[in-house]
Design a protein around this motif. Sequence first.
Motif, PDB file in Angstrom:
ATOM      1  N   GLY A  80       0.816  -1.214   0.000  1.00 49.27           N
ATOM      2  CA  GLY A  80       0.000   0.000   0.000  1.00 49.27           C
ATOM      3  C   GLY A  80       0.845   1.257   0.000  1.00 49.27           C
ATOM      4  O   GLY A  80       0.536   2.222  -0.724  1.00 49.27           O
ATOM      5  N   LEU A  81       1.903   1.265   0.801  1.00 50.79           N
ATOM      6  CA  LEU A  81       2.800   2.424   0.836  1.00 50.79           C
ATOM      7  C   LEU A  81       3.468   2.630  -0.519  1.00 50.79           C
ATOM      8  O   LEU A  81       3.578   3.775  -0.997  1.00 50.79           O
ATOM      9  CB  LEU A  81       3.850   2.240   1.928  1.00 50.79           C
ATOM     10  CG  LEU A  81       4.895   3.361   2.055  1.00 50.79           C
ATOM     11  CD1 LEU A  81       4.216   4.692   2.345  1.00 50.79           C
ATOM     12  CD2 LEU A  81       5.917   3.028   3.146  1.00 50.79           C
ATOM     13  N   ALA A  82       3.897   1.546  -1.155  1.00 51.59           N
ATOM     14  CA  ALA A  82       4.525   1.650  -2.470  1.00 51.59           C
ATOM     15  C   ALA A  82       3.553   2.230  -3.498  1.00 51.59           C
ATOM     16  O   ALA A  82       3.930   3.066  -4.322  1.00 51.59           O
ATOM     17  CB  ALA A  82       5.017   0.279  -2.924  1.00 51.59           C
ATOM     18  N   LEU A  83       2.286   1.806  -3.422  1.00 53.69           N
ATOM     19  CA  LEU A  83       1.283   2.330  -4.356  1.00 53.69           C
ATOM     20  C   LEU A  83       1.042   3.820  -4.124  1.00 53.69           C
ATOM     21  O   LEU A  83       0.877   4.581  -5.085  1.00 53.69           O
ATOM     22  CB  LEU A  83      -0.030   1.561  -4.193  1.00 53.69           C
ATOM     23  CG  LEU A  83      -0.029   0.112  -4.700  1.00 53.69           C
ATOM     24  CD1 LEU A  83      -1.351  -0.564  -4.371  1.00 53.69           C
ATOM     25  CD2 LEU A  83       0.242   0.067  -6.202  1.00 53.69           C
TER      26      LEU A  83
ATOM     27  N   THR B  27       5.309  18.346  -4.728  1.00 54.52           N
ATOM     28  CA  THR B  27       6.001  18.629  -3.462  1.00 54.52           C
ATOM     29  C   THR B  27       5.028  18.517  -2.297  1.00 54.52           C
ATOM     30  O   THR B  27       5.327  17.885  -1.272  1.00 54.52           O
ATOM     31  CB  THR B  27       6.609  20.036  -3.495  1.00 54.52           C
ATOM     32  OG1 THR B  27       7.526  20.132  -4.584  1.00 54.52           O
ATOM     33  CG2 THR B  27       7.345  20.333  -2.195  1.00 54.52           C
ATOM     34  N   LEU B  28       3.854  19.135  -2.460  1.00 52.84           N
ATOM     35  CA  LEU B  28       2.868  19.095  -1.391  1.00 52.84           C
ATOM     36  C   LEU B  28       2.348  17.676  -1.186  1.00 52.84           C
ATOM     37  O   LEU B  28       2.084  17.267  -0.046  1.00 52.84           O
ATOM     38  CB  LEU B  28       1.714  20.039  -1.714  1.00 52.84           C
ATOM     39  CG  LEU B  28       0.648  20.183  -0.620  1.00 52.84           C
ATOM     40  CD1 LEU B  28       1.276  20.685   0.681  1.00 52.84           C
ATOM     41  CD2 LEU B  28      -0.461  21.127  -1.066  1.00 52.84           C
TER      42      LEU B  28
ATOM     43  N   ALA C 268       3.942  12.031   3.761  1.00 57.03           N
ATOM     44  CA  ALA C 268       4.842  11.819   4.900  1.00 57.03           C
ATOM     45  C   ALA C 268       4.105  12.035   6.219  1.00 57.03           C
ATOM     46  O   ALA C 268       4.289  11.266   7.185  1.00 57.03           O
ATOM     47  CB  ALA C 268       6.034  12.767   4.799  1.00 57.03           C
ATOM     48  N   ILE C 269       3.244  13.058   6.265  1.00 59.55           N
ATOM     49  CA  ILE C 269       2.475  13.308   7.487  1.00 59.55           C
ATOM     50  C   ILE C 269       1.486  12.173   7.724  1.00 59.55           C
ATOM     51  O   ILE C 269       1.306  11.714   8.867  1.00 59.55           O
ATOM     52  CB  ILE C 269       1.743  14.661   7.389  1.00 59.55           C
ATOM     53  CG1 ILE C 269       2.760  15.803   7.349  1.00 59.55           C
ATOM     54  CG2 ILE C 269       0.783  14.849   8.561  1.00 59.55           C
ATOM     55  CD1 ILE C 269       2.150  17.168   7.105  1.00 59.55           C
TER      56      ILE C 269
END
Length: 324
Positions: free
Chosen positions: A25-28, A167-168, A174-175
């Motif tokens: 999931g993180l990779a996606l 960028t945003l 990350a948050i």
Amino acid sequence: MSVSNSELSPAVRTEKWARIALWVGLALLVLAPFLGLYPIFMMKALCYAIFACAFNLLLGYTGLLSFGHAAYLGLAAYTTGWLVRSAGWSSELGVLAGTLMAALCGLVIGLIAIRRQGIYFAMVTLAMAQMVYFVFLQAPFTGGEDGLQGVPRGMLLGFLPLDNDMTLYFLVLAIFVAVFLGIIRIVHSPYGQVLKAIRENEPRAISLGYDVDRYKLLAFVLSTAIAGLAGSLKTMVLGFVTLNDAHWSLSGEVVLMTLLGGMGTFAGPVIGAFTIIGLQNFLADQVGAWINVIIGVTFVICVVAFRRGFVGELKAWLLRKSKT
């Protein structure tokens, strides 16, 4: 000495698959903008995923049903929007101020609501949230029915421009990851175990000597603070705040997101949030107001056929399969 997968207990094997799914999931999510998914949509979905995770911390792991969680998202959104647009605050300070305001409001309302249980707790949270909503409707600095428009994204730490969607996006991602991991840490901590004990059997937790009201109040404040963080980020992403961000219907939507994905699971609220926001964004132009009917039918099907939610049913299926 290595242990084969067949020799692992069903719970350990299920946990192993859950970790693999989280990494996938993180990779996606990292690759999503490069796969053609609109960054604004992904950021909006991530903000609501943070909101749903905050609500799940309260309902799924503490057993407290709040019908007014939109008030904290809206309060933080308005606070951040006004401070960044009108007071000239930086983006990070605006987000921090919005989160703190939501936590403070959660503390005040929590001190009142936490004295009640069950439906009475839910009704108190709804009543207080409606009071907050009408403040936003009448206060001159909120823009009333027009809301706050044209909130600038500004610069992060004075040098990183946030006008760039990519960028945003990675900042919001990350948050989100930090919040997600933080909630996992809270739930697995001794404090989190006490919250589960309160959810399962509050009288027994009291008999063991725990100050139940203090534990529930802290959980309530943590949940409202994270909900406020979601609202502040949403303001920075979209550049505006409206009364819909504090309306009672949004409080209902976050309940739906949590139950649809799987209450009391880590990934469930995230999947529920992406499902609801995805339906709203991709079907609204095609079916108009019927989108609410479609979401309602989806919820009914989930309650009838997937009572544990998507993730909860998948987890139960994997456990059954591991035992055979």
